[in-house]
Design an enzyme around this catalytic site. Structure first.
Site, PDB file in Angstrom:
ATOM      1  N   ARG A 119       0.841  -1.191   0.000  1.00 54.05           N
ATOM      2  CA  ARG A 119       0.000   0.000   0.000  1.00 54.05           C
ATOM      3  C   ARG A 119       0.883   1.252   0.000  1.00 54.05           C
ATOM      4  NH1 ARG A 119      -4.947   1.314   4.192  1.00 54.05           N
ATOM      5  NH2 ARG A 119      -3.314   1.134   5.788  1.00 54.05           N
TER       6      ARG A 119
ATOM      7  N   ASP B 268      -3.965   2.740  13.843  1.00 51.24           N
ATOM      8  CA  ASP B 268      -3.182   3.461  12.854  1.00 51.24           C
ATOM      9  C   ASP B 268      -3.734   4.870  12.726  1.00 51.24           C
ATOM     10  OD1 ASP B 268      -5.437   3.332  11.227  1.00 51.24           O
ATOM     11  OD2 ASP B 268      -4.569   1.929   9.786  1.00 51.24           O
TER      12      ASP B 268
END
Length: 531
Positions: free
Chosen positions: A166, A445
Site C-alpha cells: 500500500r 493506525d
C-alpha cells in the site's frame, strides 16, 4: 550527508545510510521522476477537485450517484483476469514495513500480507527507504533478520503470504525527493521505487506486482492510477494488466462511485476493500457542516448497521456483479499475553465480526495481529468452503438514503476522553516514527486518530451535548485534555512522558480538533515535524 545526485532536475534532501543507494539508484530515481513529470499536473488538478467538491458539501449538498456515469453502472462488463495466487484471499494481515514485522507477517499463515507505507507507517525517510529495502530483499529471496538483543534469527518460510503493497495516498508528497524543484507525489515515490526494483523478480517467483490503493475519492482518481500503471508497465516492457490492485473504499464519496472505479481500472483491478475506520472518518469529514449527520461515540458506530452496513453490502454487490473480490475490514484486537479471559472476549468479538462478513458475502477479511489469523481463518473455512464467494450477493436496492443513514446513539464524556487519549497518544508515537501503535489492546493506525479529532471537531461545531447534558465546547475539551494528559503522565511516569513527543502531539491534536476550519488530514501538519 545528503545524497549527491547527478541526474538533471533531481535532488534528494535527506541523509544517506547503509544500502540506501540500492533503492535510490539513478535508474530508479529517473523512473520516479518520469512518472512525476507525466502525472503531477493531473494529481494536482484532482486535489483541487476534492476541495471544490467539499465546498459544495459544506454548503449543504450531499454525495450522490453520478448522472454522467449512469451508463457505466447499467452496462454489462467485468474486470480482467485474477492471478492464481490472488484467487483465495480469505485472511489478509496488515502491518508496517519493519523488517522483523514483515517476516512475521509473511510467515503468519495468512493468505495475503498487505505491507503498509501509508496509515500504519510514520513517513520518516528511514522508514520509507528501509521499508523499500525490506521488500526488495523479499522479492529477491534474501530477506532475513537477526535480533541484536535476543540473537534470534528470522527468515521467510517456504509458503509465505502473497505480498501486496500500500503506497501513500494522492494527497501526500515526499519532501525528500525534488524533481525540477517540486516534491514528488508520495504515491508515485512509493509505487515507483517498489515496481521498478521488484516487478520482474516477483513475476519470476510466480507472483506479481500487487498493490492496495488508499484514500481514493472518485473514479477520476482511479483513472489516474490506471494511467500510471499503463505508463509504468510500458517503461519496463511489461504487458498491460501485469499490475493488479485492490482499491480501498474508505471514503464516503468513493462509495457512490464503486462501479466507476472498477470500470476505470478494469484491466488492473481485482477487488475492493471495506476500509471501515477511514470510512467513518471520511463520513464525518464530508458531512462535517451538516447538523443532521452528527455522529455518536465511535464505539457505537458498528458494522452491520446504518450507513456502514449499507456500504458493506453495496460493496459486495458491486464487486461480485463485476467479477471482483469484496474484501472485509480490519479486526484490530491484539492478544494480551497471560490474560486468557480477555483474549477469549476479544476473540469472540473478532469471530462475530468475521461471521457477519462471511455471511454478507465477503471473499476475505483483515486482521492486524498474527494471533488472530487462526480465528478469522476458522470462520471463513467454515462459511466459505470455496476460494471465494463471487457467486454470492446480498439483495439489491441500496440507494443514497441507506448510504447516508447515520448511526443512532449517544455522546458520552467517556467517549470524548477516549478520543483525546487515543488521538494524542497515537500522534505522539507517529512523531516518534511509529505508525502502528498498540493502545488499549487494539492496534491503531492514523485512521483512529483521524476519527478521534474529527468527532471532537464535529461535536464542537454543532454544539453537541453528552448524554449527561454537557455541551461540547473548546474550553471543555481543553479542560479534559489537561486532565487526561496529567493522568497519562502519572501512569507512564514523568520521565517517559517528558522525554516523549507529547508537547508536539498535543499541539497537532488541538490544531486539527479545535481549529475553526477542518484540516483535511492530520498527517499533513504533522509531517512538517518529522520530515
Amino acid at each position: 550527508m545528503t545524497n549527491a545526485i547527478s541526474l538533471p532536475g533531481i535532488a534528494l534532501t535527506a541523509e544517506n545510510a547503509d544500502r540506501y543507494d540500492e533503492v535510490l539508484s539513478p535508474g530508479a530515481l529517473a523512473y520516479v521522476a518520469d512518472l512525476h513529470r507525466a502525472f503531477e499536473a493531473g494529481r494536482r488538478d484532482l486535489m483541487d477537485r476534492r476541495v471544490a467538491r467539499q465546498k459544495k458539501w459544506d454548503a449543504g449538498a450531499l454525495p450522490r450517484f453520478l448522472d454522467e456515469t449512469a451508463d457505466v453502472r447499467s452496462a454489462d462488463w467485468r474486470v480482467g483476469t485474477v492471478p492464481a495466487d490472488l484467487e483465495d484471499r480469505r485472511v489478509e494481515i496488515t502491518g508496517p514495513t519493519d523488517r522483523k514485522m514483515v517476516i512475521n507477517a509473511l510467515n503468519s499463515g495468512a493468505n495475503v500480507f498487505m505491507t503498509d507505507f501509508e496509515d500504519a507507517n510514520a513517513p520518516t525517510w528511514s522508514n520509507m527507504i528501509e521499508g523499500q529495502l525490506n521488500l526488495y530483499d523479499f522479492a529477491h529471496g534474501k530477506l532475513e533478520f537477526t535480533d541484536p538483543g535476543s540473537g534470534k534469527h528470522y527468515a521467510v518460510g517456504d509458503h509465505p503470504a502473497v505480498l501486496l503493497v500500500r503506497p501513500r495516498g494522492w494527497h501526500l508528497v515526499e519532501e525528500h525527493m525534488l524533481v525540477d524543484g517540486d516534491p514528488v507525489s508520495s504515491s508515485l515515490f512509493d509505487f515507483g521505487l517498489y515496481f521498478y526494483h521488484n516487478a520482474k523478480a516477483l513475476m519470476d517467483r510466480g507472483s506479481g506486482p500487487y498493490f492496495y490503493l488508499p484514500k481514493l475519492e472518485s473514479h477520476l482518481e482511479a483513472r489516474l492510477w490506471n494511467d500510471v500503471f499503463m505508463a509504468a508497465q510500458k517503461a519496463l516492457g511489461l504487458p498491460d494488466g501485469t499490475i493488479k490492485a485492490t482499491v480501498l473504499i474508505e471514503t464516503l464519496p468513493a462509495a457512490f462511485e464503486m462501479d466507476e472505479i472498477l470500470f476505470e481500472m478494469r484491466d488492473h483491478i481485482v477487488g475492493l476493500n471495506c476500509g471501515r475506520w477511514d470510512y467513518i472518518f471520511s463520513a464525518i469529514k464530508t458531512l462535517r457542516n451538516n447538523p443532521k449527520f452528527v455522529m455518536p461515540d465511535r464505539a457505537q458506530i458498528v458494522m452491520g448497521k446504518a450507513f456502514l452496513g449499507a456500504y458493506a453490502s453495496l460493496l459486495v454487490q458491486t464487486c461480485h456483479k463485476r467479477g471482483a473480490y469484496a474484501m472485509g475490514g480490519m479486526a484490530a484486537q491484539i492478544p494480551v499475553k497471560g490474560d486468557e479471559a480477555s483474549n477469549q472476549v476479544a476473540f469472540e468479538k473478532v469471530r462475530a465480526d468475521k461471521e457477519r462478513e462471511a455471511r454478507v458475502g465477503h471473499d476475505g477479511t483483515w486482521v492486524a495481529h498474527p494471533g488472530l489469523v487462526p480465528v478469522a481463518k476458522d470462520v471463513f473455512d467454515r462459511l466459505m468452503p470455496g476460494p471465494n464467494q463471487l457467486d454470492k450477493s446480498p439483495e439489491g436496492g441500496i440507494g443514497a438514503k441507506a448510504l447516508l443513514e447515520i448511526h443512532t446513539g449517544t455522546i458520552t464524556e467517556a467517549g470524548v476522553r477516549e478520543n483525546i487519549r487515543v488521538g494524542v497518544q497515537y500522534i505522539e508515537a507517529w512523531l516518534g516514527g511509529r505508525g502502528a501503535v498498540p493502545l488499549y489492546n487494539l492496534m491503531e493506525d492514523a485512521a483512529t486518530a483521524e476519527i478521534s479529532r474529527a468527532q471532537i471537531w464535529q461535536w464542537i461545531r454543532h454544539g453537541a451535548k453528552t448524554e449527561a447534558g454537557q455541551v461540547v465546547t473548546k474550553n471543555w475539551i481543553c479542560k479534559l485534555l489537561d486532565e487526561e494528559m496529567a493522568a497519562l503522565r502519572e501512569t507512564i511516569g514523568a520521565e517517559t512522558y517528558d522525554d516523549g513527543n507529547f508537547t508536539s502531539a498535543i499541539g497537532v491534536f488541538t490544531d486539527v480538533a479545535l481549529s475553526d476550519d477542518f484540516p483535511a488530514f492530520l498527517t499533513l501538519p504533522a509531517y512538517d515535524l518529522i520530515k
